[in-house]
Design an enzyme around this catalytic site. Structure first.
Site, short mmCIF file in Angstrom:
data_model
loop_
_atom_site.label_atom_id
_atom_site.label_comp_id
_atom_site.label_asym_id
_atom_site.label_seq_id
_atom_site.Cartn_x
_atom_site.Cartn_y
_atom_site.Cartn_z
N ASN A 242 -19.54 -3.84 6.83
CA ASN A 242 -19.59 -2.37 7.18
C ASN A 242 -18.24 -1.85 7.07
O ASN A 242 -17.28 -2.67 6.42
CB ASN A 242 -19.93 -2.39 9.01
CG ASN A 242 -18.96 -3.28 9.64
OD1 ASN A 242 -17.81 -2.82 9.70
ND2 ASN A 242 -19.60 -4.20 10.36
N LYS A 321 -26.75 -18.18 -6.40
CA LYS A 321 -27.15 -16.58 -6.47
C LYS A 321 -28.56 -16.20 -6.47
O LYS A 321 -29.26 -16.92 -7.52
CB LYS A 321 -26.47 -16.23 -7.63
CG LYS A 321 -26.20 -14.89 -7.96
CD LYS A 321 -25.53 -14.45 -9.20
CE LYS A 321 -25.87 -13.00 -9.57
NZ LYS A 321 -25.65 -12.65 -11.03
#
Ligand code: CTP
Length: 434
Positions: A242, A321
């Site tokens: 955030n 990934k």
């Protein structure tokens, strides 16, 4: 010019008291932190509610109405002031000031302050020119009080002459000029000289740095502060986080240390450097932060949860990934532990401070959070205020306890906010722990 200046506005009981409202509004609009003290007779002309709404601060009138147990109101206000302005000032308050009388909140504060004082008289023309009043005003001027001369014109009592309160606009201009000169003087002074001017030490005391000459407010206390935004991993190269910069938590840690605390900082992702000389543990996720806080929990006296902790994390963290395949990728999230809530429900002697970022219904949501998470104080960030909140150097918070608002801190530096928040917390901790 007036941003962050603490101005005590004393309103006394004359018909011009209504102009006190305009004055209060203009000063607040210019960024001053205005605290109004009304005399009993001023309240016959104008209500406390008007001034409270305009200043966005509680209004004082009773010396014995002590709302904040950690401070004595008239001393706290007197010490915190950058300027005390009495407008309108009646012949009565001028007389009391000249003779050192202190029988109500305003006159007591005027005696207790070492801040500059300005007086804007307003009264009937004959009262104004009465030798007793003239002499009292001269006494005040000889002591360094700045008088704002009343204007001439039609007075409320029907007379034409001198005695009309100077227009609020002009008073504000005088105050701006005064601070401009003060700031210039201050810049011209050397640092060592500056210590001997004004009331820096009493201001530090009011700001919560000192209890007395040599005892700091958080001496002997262990304070844990969390900062920054947690990182919740998706795969080895991607994560959810955030906008938290860590500035508020870092400011709290720095100020807590200045106040004498032993500080442990626990920081997740931040965009600024941590304050030097403070023990720091870096963490990533909410889970890591929880573990780090729990390690300190038993031995600490206060925890300030300034971190923006992610409420959810990916259910599974991919070990390699994630490759691009379908046009839609669904990420399943599970709830994180609520650190503050968990601490709140296991707390014994510890004092717990939370933050609440809100965009609406601030008071209701903040008090609800405080109760749900069982914390002692909650600082609600008004994230709609321009220049405050995530990433900014400034913040504006409203501090609540279980019974409602304790203090509204208008936009000011995050360090100043930290200082005020910790001063309140420290005062209450004293009460809790002894
Ligand atoms: N907090 C926490 N653990 C979480 C989420 C929040 O310890 N998992 C703490 C924050 O550090 C802050 C306080 O709880 O001190 C309030 O955070 P906020 O995000 O405003 O509240 P939430 O409980 O997440 O409520 P909501 O997002 O629904 O407003």
């Amino acid at each position: 010019m007036l941003k962050g200046k603490v101005i005590i506005l004393g309103i006394t009981g004359g018909i011009a008291a209504y102009k006190g409202a305009a004055l209060c509004s203009k000063l607040t609009q210019k960024g001053a932190d205005v605290h109004v003290i009304m005399t009993a007779s001023a309240k016959e002309f104008i209500t406390e509610l008007t001034l409270q709404s305009l200043s966005r601060n509680p209004v004082y009138s009773d010396t014995f109405d002590e709302r904040e147990p950690s401070v004595v109101s008239h001393i706290h206000l007197a010490d915190a002031a950058d300027l005390v302005l009495v407008a309108p000032a009646t012949a009565n308050i001028i007389g009391k000031m000249a003779h050192g009388l202190a029988d109500d909140m305003l006159s007591t504060t005027l005696l207790a302050t070492t801040a500059p004082i300005m007086v804007a008289p307003a009264m009937n023309v004959h009262m104004y020119s009465h030798p007793a009043v003239m002499q009292n005003m001269e006494t005040l001027v000889s002591r360094g009080v700045k008088m704002i001369e009343p204007g001439e014109g039609l007075l409320a009592c029907g007379y034409v002459g001198k005695g009309r309160l100077e227009e609020p606009e002009m008073i504000v201009q005088t105050i701006e000029r005064f601070f401009e000169q003060e700031d210039q003087k201050h810049e011209g002074r050397s640092k060592s000289e500056a210590r001997w001017f004004g009331n820096e030490s009493t201001k530090a005391q009011a700001a919560g740095l000192l209890v007395s000459k040599n005892k700091l407010l958080l001496s002997g206390k262990k304070v844990v502060v969390t900062a920054g935004g947690t990182i919740e991993r998706i795969d080895p190269v991607r994560y959810i986080t955030n906008d938290s910069s860590g500035k508020m938590g870092f400011a709290i840690a720095k100020v807590a240390q200045e106040m004498g605390a032993e500080v442990q900082l626990i920081a997740a992702n931040t965009s600024v450097e941590p304050p030097p000389g403070i023990s720091l543990e870096r963490v990533q996720s909410a889970g890591d932060m929880y573990d780090a806080v729990l390690r300190q929990w038993g031995a600490c006296d206060m925890v300030v949860m300034a971190a923006a902790v992610a409420d959810y994390r990916p259910l599974e963290v991919a070990q390699s990934k994630i490759k691009k395949k379908d046009s839609v990728l669904t990420l399943e999230l599970v709830k994180n532990v609520d650190i503050l809530e968990s601490l709140g429900h296991s707390k014994k002697h510890q004092f717990l401070v939370g933050f609440a970022a809100e965009t609406e219904n601030i008071e209701t949501y903040a008090i609800d959070k405080l109760e749900r998470k069982n914390c002692d104080l909650i600082a609600a960030n008004d994230v709609t205020v321009e220049g405050a909140g995530f990433g900014a150097d400034h913040n504006a918070v409203q501090i609540y306890d279980r019974s409602g608002m304790v203090e509204r801190i208008p936009v000011q530096s995050k360090e100043e906010v930290a200082r005020k928040l910790l001063a309140i917390a420290a005062g209450r901790m004293g009460g809790v722990m002894h």
